[in-house]
Design a protein around this motif. Structure first.
Motif, PDB file in Angstrom:
ATOM      1  N   TRP A  36      33.653  40.218  40.281  1.00  0.00           N
ATOM      2  CA  TRP A  36      33.161  40.853  39.002  1.00  0.00           C
ATOM      3  C   TRP A  36      33.213  42.448  39.237  1.00  0.00           C
ATOM      4  N   PHE A  44      29.816  44.030  33.497  1.00  0.00           N
ATOM      5  CA  PHE A  44      30.621  43.318  34.699  1.00  0.00           C
ATOM      6  C   PHE A  44      31.761  42.682  34.037  1.00  0.00           C
ATOM      7  N   PRO A  46      35.232  40.161  34.753  1.00  0.00           N
ATOM      8  CA  PRO A  46      36.289  39.475  35.889  1.00  0.00           C
ATOM      9  C   PRO A  46      37.407  40.315  35.927  1.00  0.00           C
ATOM     10  N   PHE A  91      33.200  36.833  43.010  1.00  0.00           N
ATOM     11  CA  PHE A  91      33.051  35.854  41.919  1.00  0.00           C
ATOM     12  C   PHE A  91      32.752  34.444  42.396  1.00  0.00           C
ATOM     13  N   SER A  96      28.121  34.675  38.804  1.00  0.00           N
ATOM     14  CA  SER A  96      28.528  34.362  37.427  1.00  0.00           C
ATOM     15  C   SER A  96      27.303  34.360  36.440  1.00  0.00           C
TER      16      SER A  96
END
Length: 113
Positions: A36, A44, A46, A91, A96
């Motif tokens: 992230w 944030f 990916p 990640f 998440s």
């Protein structure tokens, strides 16, 4: 992680590879890690740590632990990011969920479990 056999010989401890999720904080990030990433003023997002297309490196000196070239998914843009938690996070499912719970102006919340 269990020893893996290569050509009949078990790998030595120094040669063992960690399983996903076993990497220590010191090993993050590595080239091709999904993370992230955050740029001031944006949520944030990916990203993937990869080599910079013109500089040919994925890590360079700067900040406390260096800077890493992160290519943001769905954006086709990248940036040099540090490893401070305000710039880049691993990640994983827990990160998440925490990121999805925060207000992200509707970005990516539909793709995070």
């Amino acid at each position: 992680a269990k020893d893996r056999e290569v050509g009949g010989d078990a790998l030595e401890k120094s040669e063992k590879r960690s399983e996903p999720g076993e990497e220590s904080k010191d090993e993050f990030p590595k080239e091709w890690d999904v993370a992230w990433g955050k740029i001031k003023g944006y949520p944030f997002t990916p990203c993937v740590v990869i080599k910079h297309d013109t500089e040919g490196v994925w890590k360079k000196p700067g900040g406390k632990n260096g800077k890493y070239w992160a290519m943001f998914l769905r954006e086709n843009q990248g940036s040099w990011l540090g490893t401070h938690a305000s710039d880049m996070k691993q990640f994983d499912i827990d990160a998440s969920r925490k990121i999805a719970e925060k207000k992200t102006r509707g970005h990516f919340t539909d793709t995070v479990p």
